[in-house]
Motif scaffolding. Structure first.
Motif, PDB file in Angstrom:
ATOM      1  N   VAL A 182       1.563  -1.654  -0.180  1.00 59.93           N
ATOM      2  CA  VAL A 182      -0.163  -0.139  -0.256  1.00 59.93           C
ATOM      3  C   VAL A 182       1.289   1.092  -0.056  1.00 59.93           C
ATOM      4  O   VAL A 182       1.642   1.202   0.351  1.00 59.93           O
ATOM      5  N   PRO A 183       0.407   2.357  -0.715  1.00 58.42           N
ATOM      6  CA  PRO A 183       0.809   3.746  -0.534  1.00 58.42           C
ATOM      7  C   PRO A 183       2.171   4.343   0.493  1.00 58.42           C
ATOM      8  O   PRO A 183       3.159   4.270   0.732  1.00 58.42           O
ATOM      9  N   THR A 184       1.398   3.846   1.784  1.00 56.26           N
ATOM     10  CA  THR A 184       2.488   4.596   3.185  1.00 56.26           C
ATOM     11  C   THR A 184       3.787   3.376   3.744  1.00 56.26           C
ATOM     12  O   THR A 184       4.713   3.689   4.129  1.00 56.26           O
ATOM     13  N   MET A 185       4.030   2.294   2.602  1.00 52.83           N
ATOM     14  CA  MET A 185       4.831   1.322   2.140  1.00 52.83           C
ATOM     15  C   MET A 185       5.641   1.495   1.929  1.00 52.83           C
ATOM     16  O   MET A 185       7.120   1.356   2.198  1.00 52.83           O
ATOM     17  N   TYR A 186       5.544   2.335   0.251  1.00 56.59           N
ATOM     18  CA  TYR A 186       6.141   2.798  -0.847  1.00 56.59           C
ATOM     19  C   TYR A 186       6.737   4.228   0.092  1.00 56.59           C
ATOM     20  O   TYR A 186       8.249   4.538   0.590  1.00 56.59           O
ATOM     21  N   THR A 187       5.597   4.559   0.706  1.00 58.67           N
ATOM     22  CA  THR A 187       6.137   6.284   1.591  1.00 58.67           C
ATOM     23  C   THR A 187       7.520   5.955   1.904  1.00 58.67           C
ATOM     24  O   THR A 187       8.601   6.017   2.671  1.00 58.67           O
ATOM     25  N   GLY A 188       6.898   4.738   3.533  1.00 63.08           N
ATOM     26  CA  GLY A 188       7.889   3.740   4.779  1.00 63.08           C
ATOM     27  C   GLY A 188       9.306   4.094   4.062  1.00 63.08           C
ATOM     28  O   GLY A 188      10.073   4.494   4.607  1.00 63.08           O
ATOM     29  N   MET A 189       9.574   3.215   2.793  1.00 62.34           N
ATOM     30  CA  MET A 189      10.209   2.869   1.833  1.00 62.34           C
ATOM     31  C   MET A 189      11.127   3.804   1.875  1.00 62.34           C
ATOM     32  O   MET A 189      12.655   4.045   2.950  1.00 62.34           O
ATOM     33  N   ILE A 190      10.859   5.112   1.288  1.00 61.77           N
ATOM     34  CA  ILE A 190      11.736   5.764   0.559  1.00 61.77           C
ATOM     35  C   ILE A 190      12.458   6.519   2.005  1.00 61.77           C
ATOM     36  O   ILE A 190      13.023   7.711   2.207  1.00 61.77           O
ATOM     37  N   ASP A 191      10.630   6.833   2.404  1.00 60.31           N
ATOM     38  CA  ASP A 191      11.989   7.702   3.359  1.00 60.31           C
ATOM     39  C   ASP A 191      12.793   7.227   4.848  1.00 60.31           C
ATOM     40  O   ASP A 191      13.083   8.300   5.533  1.00 60.31           O
ATOM     41  N   HIS A 192      12.820   5.921   4.730  1.00 57.09           N
ATOM     42  CA  HIS A 192      14.136   5.869   5.899  1.00 57.09           C
ATOM     43  C   HIS A 192      15.277   5.727   6.185  1.00 57.09           C
ATOM     44  O   HIS A 192      15.809   5.878   4.062  1.00 57.09           O
ATOM     45  N   HIS A 193      15.920   6.353   6.554  1.00 60.53           N
ATOM     46  CA  HIS A 193      16.854   6.745   6.844  1.00 60.53           C
ATOM     47  C   HIS A 193      18.160   5.346   6.605  1.00 60.53           C
ATOM     48  O   HIS A 193      19.098   5.566   6.666  1.00 60.53           O
ATOM     49  N   ARG A 194      17.799   4.537   6.405  1.00 62.89           N
ATOM     50  CA  ARG A 194      19.176   3.974   5.791  1.00 62.89           C
ATOM     51  C   ARG A 194      18.737   2.841   4.601  1.00 62.89           C
ATOM     52  O   ARG A 194      19.062   2.374   4.187  1.00 62.89           O
ATOM     53  N   LEU A 195      18.473   3.743   3.843  1.00 57.66           N
ATOM     54  CA  LEU A 195      17.374   3.174   3.000  1.00 57.66           C
ATOM     55  C   LEU A 195      18.315   2.976   2.052  1.00 57.66           C
ATOM     56  O   LEU A 195      18.843   1.386   0.943  1.00 57.66           O
ATOM     57  N   ARG A 196      19.569   3.811   2.078  1.00 57.77           N
ATOM     58  CA  ARG A 196      20.717   3.714   0.731  1.00 57.77           C
ATOM     59  C   ARG A 196      21.450   2.302   1.234  1.00 57.77           C
ATOM     60  O   ARG A 196      22.298   1.847   0.104  1.00 57.77           O
ATOM     61  N   ASP A 197      20.740   1.580   2.410  1.00 56.91           N
ATOM     62  CA  ASP A 197      21.497   1.046   2.608  1.00 56.91           C
ATOM     63  C   ASP A 197      21.353  -0.902   2.095  1.00 56.91           C
ATOM     64  O   ASP A 197      22.219  -1.558   2.141  1.00 56.91           O
ATOM     65  N   PHE A 198      20.444  -0.698   1.503  1.00 53.47           N
ATOM     66  CA  PHE A 198      19.752  -2.359   0.621  1.00 53.47           C
ATOM     67  C   PHE A 198      19.930  -2.087  -0.655  1.00 53.47           C
ATOM     68  O   PHE A 198      19.112  -0.639  -1.258  1.00 53.47           O
ATOM     69  N   ASP A 199      19.695  -3.291  -1.272  1.00 55.79           N
ATOM     70  CA  ASP A 199      20.228  -3.005  -2.924  1.00 55.79           C
ATOM     71  C   ASP A 199      18.803  -3.116  -3.308  1.00 55.79           C
ATOM     72  O   ASP A 199      18.019  -4.662  -2.299  1.00 55.79           O
ATOM     73  N   LEU A 200      18.180  -2.563  -4.008  1.00 53.01           N
ATOM     74  CA  LEU A 200      16.666  -2.914  -3.930  1.00 53.01           C
ATOM     75  C   LEU A 200      16.378  -3.187  -5.943  1.00 53.01           C
ATOM     76  O   LEU A 200      14.863  -3.516  -6.328  1.00 53.01           O
ATOM     77  N   LYS A 201      17.439  -3.546  -6.542  1.00 50.54           N
ATOM     78  CA  LYS A 201      17.698  -3.750  -7.952  1.00 50.54           C
ATOM     79  C   LYS A 201      16.589  -5.341  -8.709  1.00 50.54           C
ATOM     80  O   LYS A 201      17.057  -5.235  -9.610  1.00 50.54           O
ATOM     81  N   SER A 202      16.582  -6.161  -7.227  1.00 47.75           N
ATOM     82  CA  SER A 202      16.418  -7.457  -7.600  1.00 47.75           C
ATOM     83  C   SER A 202      14.773  -7.141  -8.169  1.00 47.75           C
ATOM     84  O   SER A 202      13.941  -8.741  -8.863  1.00 47.75           O
ATOM     85  N   LEU A 203      14.038  -6.231  -7.766  1.00 46.67           N
ATOM     86  CA  LEU A 203      12.481  -5.751  -7.735  1.00 46.67           C
ATOM     87  C   LEU A 203      12.347  -5.912  -9.599  1.00 46.67           C
ATOM     88  O   LEU A 203      12.408  -5.078  -9.949  1.00 46.67           O
ATOM     89  N   LYS A 204      11.210  -6.364  -9.962  1.00 47.40           N
ATOM     90  CA  LYS A 204      11.127  -6.155 -11.036  1.00 47.40           C
ATOM     91  C   LYS A 204       9.273  -5.819 -11.205  1.00 47.40           C
ATOM     92  O   LYS A 204       8.809  -4.868 -12.075  1.00 47.40           O
ATOM     93  N   ALA A 205       8.768  -5.949 -10.412  1.00 43.12           N
ATOM     94  CA  ALA A 205       7.289  -5.635 -10.104  1.00 43.12           C
ATOM     95  C   ALA A 205       6.656  -4.872  -9.312  1.00 43.12           C
ATOM     96  O   ALA A 205       7.041  -5.583  -8.067  1.00 43.12           O
ATOM     97  N   CYS A 206       6.533  -4.082  -9.027  1.00 43.87           N
ATOM     98  CA  CYS A 206       5.662  -3.998  -7.459  1.00 43.87           C
ATOM     99  C   CYS A 206       4.083  -3.257  -8.101  1.00 43.87           C
ATOM    100  O   CYS A 206       3.345  -2.741  -8.999  1.00 43.87           O
ATOM    101  N   PHE A 207       2.905  -3.781  -7.456  1.00 46.91           N
ATOM    102  CA  PHE A 207       1.872  -3.323  -7.192  1.00 46.91           C
ATOM    103  C   PHE A 207       0.958  -2.097  -6.580  1.00 46.91           C
ATOM    104  O   PHE A 207       1.859  -3.115  -5.112  1.00 46.91           O
ATOM    105  N   SER A 208       0.770  -1.681  -6.262  1.00 48.28           N
ATOM    106  CA  SER A 208       0.061  -0.904  -5.288  1.00 48.28           C
ATOM    107  C   SER A 208      -1.766  -0.463  -5.258  1.00 48.28           C
ATOM    108  O   SER A 208      -2.239  -0.422  -6.004  1.00 48.28           O
ATOM    109  N   GLY A 209      -2.224  -0.366  -4.197  1.00 52.57           N
ATOM    110  CA  GLY A 209      -3.560  -0.472  -4.063  1.00 52.57           C
ATOM    111  C   GLY A 209      -4.267   0.138  -2.752  1.00 52.57           C
ATOM    112  O   GLY A 209      -3.103   0.235  -2.168  1.00 52.57           O
ATOM    113  N   ALA A 210      -5.055  -0.354  -2.336  1.00 52.82           N
ATOM    114  CA  ALA A 210      -6.039   0.628  -0.862  1.00 52.82           C
ATOM    115  C   ALA A 210      -5.627   2.252  -0.885  1.00 52.82           C
ATOM    116  O   ALA A 210      -7.134   2.352  -0.336  1.00 52.82           O
TER     117      ALA A 210
END
Length: 561
Positions: A299-327
């Motif tokens: 859901v959108p709050t989860m995406y926002t929470g990830m983007i705003d996280h202070h350690r975001l740059r410590d994680f490799d997210l490039k494996s993702l192919k697709a993201c689905f958002s709803g609600a």
């Protein structure tokens, strides 16, 4: 309505699906054979393969049969995203029973109502809630409670340390009659034996739309509804490879969004599911990084929470192919930022519990239009009708009306509510109650919330549910709640209250009263006192005018946690 949206489908997505009549239990067994040693579940360092999951599902189904659970009996599941939830869900279906998905965040009053409404006989609960469920059992039809511990499937060292370092999340199971341990049932390893094989139109799951007596409705979803909706979703992502994807399970499985787009889809097509009981941003980021996840519905709050996280740059997210958002609507900047970080496309979609739930998604591999919910899935018919006269169909792009849906994912109906079922499904069309528009390319947008639902942190709050609790407070004369914008939660609940003559109250006491009678996410975050609430000529409180009042209100405010 002409299916103008077909012209906007991504390459490889069919207009219609060649459906396979496969029940969820059979899909589980088939995946166990086809992907036997492939990881089905990941949980805090523990990996469960499909063959191991199938063995546990059979053992749990056998345990239910030993408890004399018959076909069509109701098995309630009151769990966060744990291994036990997946086992109990498919085990109930394997035994021929109906799985009733219950939200652990609800109050005892709400749970008591749903247990009785569905007629639950056996309840599978997380240990933290077992004492409360024992207390209300005598008011329900529940005969047996099965207790699950979070530590049960942890790796050895974590399991030993868990009761010490996470004592607030661990409870011993009370020694009460007909209160069983989940792991004890699995340990007995009783085969389910011969059970009646469900038909595609048999009820598989009951899920509730709201949260309080008189409003919450049990949605009856058939094997066909759920199986076909998975097949529709799979067709929408032609680039996915069966047996090779890894999906992040941060959406709760007691909600239809998580149930279908994570658990059912994952088991049916051999995806590994990373179980996240409490979807905090760091947990989600860590799951993507550690397990090289390829797909995440959120859901959108989860995406926002990830983007705003202070350690975001410590994680490799490039494996993702697709993201689905709803609600809830996803801000354009969130889409832009997340796609830049991951390279993965975010596809916004739409659906209802009554539609299993998915009806629309922005095309994966096609053009995403921010602010829209995308295109109808294959075999999903959609029309927009005039709000005043539903016989009048709207065919002009941009003109508002009520969205109506027809397709194999539309529910059987509301249990015990034939009148409401008849009012919602007319001539096979499900009237969503949502006001929407479409454009020249067949993309749909929601322009008004269905029945004033407040979406806070991905959870749906029905304002009337909160209103009713406020009205039971002795000092309250009138009350009305609305959703107001919140960056952290999308929206939070705000209450407008008019007190009885001669009475005084503080925002804090109103909030505390709500906290004792509502799930935490439903509790008002702030309270404003007014002399009177805006009403129609016949005395009906106008929620639309209350929203306007929020913009100009200078009344007293109180904040909760």
């Amino acid at each position: 309505m002409e299916k103008i949206w077909l012209q906007s489908y991504a390459k490889g997505v069919p207009a219609t699906v060649a459906y396979e009549d496969v029940t969820l239990s059979v899909a589980m067994a088939r995946s166990a054979k086809k992907y036997a040693e492939t990881a089905a579940l990941y949980f805090e360092g523990t990996t469960v393969t499909f063959s191991q999951l199938e063995e546990m599902v059979n053992a749990f189904a056998g345990g239910l049969k030993a408890m004399r659970v018959d076909p069509d009996d109701k098995v309630g599941i009151l769990l966060p995203n744990l291994v036990q939830l997946v086992v109990a869900y498919f085990g109930a279906l394997r035994a021929g029973a109906v799985a009733v998905m219950l939200n652990p965040l609800l109050s005892d009053r709400e749970l008591e109502y749903q247990l009785n409404d569905a007629g639950v006989r056996v309840l599978v609960s997380v240990d933290l809630l077992v004492p409360r469920m024992i207390a209300i059992r005598k008011k329900t039809k529940v005969t047996t409670i099965i207790s699950c511990h979070i530590r049960d499937f942890l790796p050895f060292l974590k399991k030993r340390l868990f009761p010490l370092v996470k004592s607030e999340l661990h409870r011993r199971t009370p020694r009460e009659e007909h209160v069983e341990e989940f792991m004890h049932i699995l340990g007995q390893n009783q085969p389910p034996g011969a059970v009646r094989k469900p038909k595609m139109d048999d009820t598989a799951v009951i899920m509730y739309t709201g949260g309080t007596t008189g409003i919450s409705k049990g949605v009856e979803l058939s094997q066909r509804n759920l199986s076909y909706n998975c097949q529709q979703c799979r067709a929408w992502f032609p680039g996915f490879e069966d047996g090779k994807e890894t999906v992040v399970g941060c959406l709760p499985f007691f909600h239809s969004f998580g149930l279908t787009t994570v658990m059912n889809l994952g088991v049916m097509y051999g995806y590994g599911i990373v179980l996240i009981p409490k979807p905090e941003p760091e947990k989600i980021l860590q799951a993507i990084h550690t397990y090289k996840a390829t797909y995440i519905p959120a859901v959108p709050t989860m995406y926002t929470g990830m983007i705003d996280h202070h350690r975001l740059r410590d994680f490799d997210l490039k494996s993702l192919k697709a993201c689905f958002s709803g609600a809830a609507p996803l801000p354009r900047e969130t889409i832009r930022d997340f796609e830049r970080l991951t390279g993965a496309q975010i596809c916004e979609g739409y659906g209802l519990t009554e539609t299993s739930p998915v009806t629309h998604i922005n095309p994966f591999g096609g053009i995403t239009k921010a602010g829209t919910v995308g295109l109808p899935l294959p075999d999903t018919e959609v029309k927009i009708v005039n709000v005043e006269n539903y016989h009048k169909e709207i065919t002009t792009p941009g003109e508002r009306g009520e969205i109506c849906v027809k397709g194999p994912q539309v529910m059987k109906g509301y249990i015990h509510r034939p009148d409401e079922t008849e009012a919602t499904i007319r001539d096979e069309w499900l009237f969503t109650g949502d006001i929407g528009v479409f454009d020249e390319e067949g993309y749909f947008s929601i322009v008004d919330r269905r029945k004033d639902i407040i979406v806070t942190g991905g959870m749906h709050v029905y304002p009337r549910d909160v209103d009713e609790v406020l009205y039971t407070y002795p000092k309250v004369r009138e009350a009305c709640v609305i959703g107001v914008p919140s960056r952290e939660l999308g929206e939070h609940v705000k209450a407008y209250v008019a007190l009885k003559e001669g009475k005084s109250a503080t925002p804090e006491e109103i909030i505390e009263y709500c906290r004792r009678n509502l799930a935490d996410y439903m509790v008002p975050f702030e309270v404003s006192f007014v002399d009177d609430l805006p009403k129609s000529p016949v005395g009906k409180i106008l929620r639309k005018e209350v929203r306007r009042l929020h913009q100009i209100s200078s009344g007293k405010k109180g904040r909760g946690k």
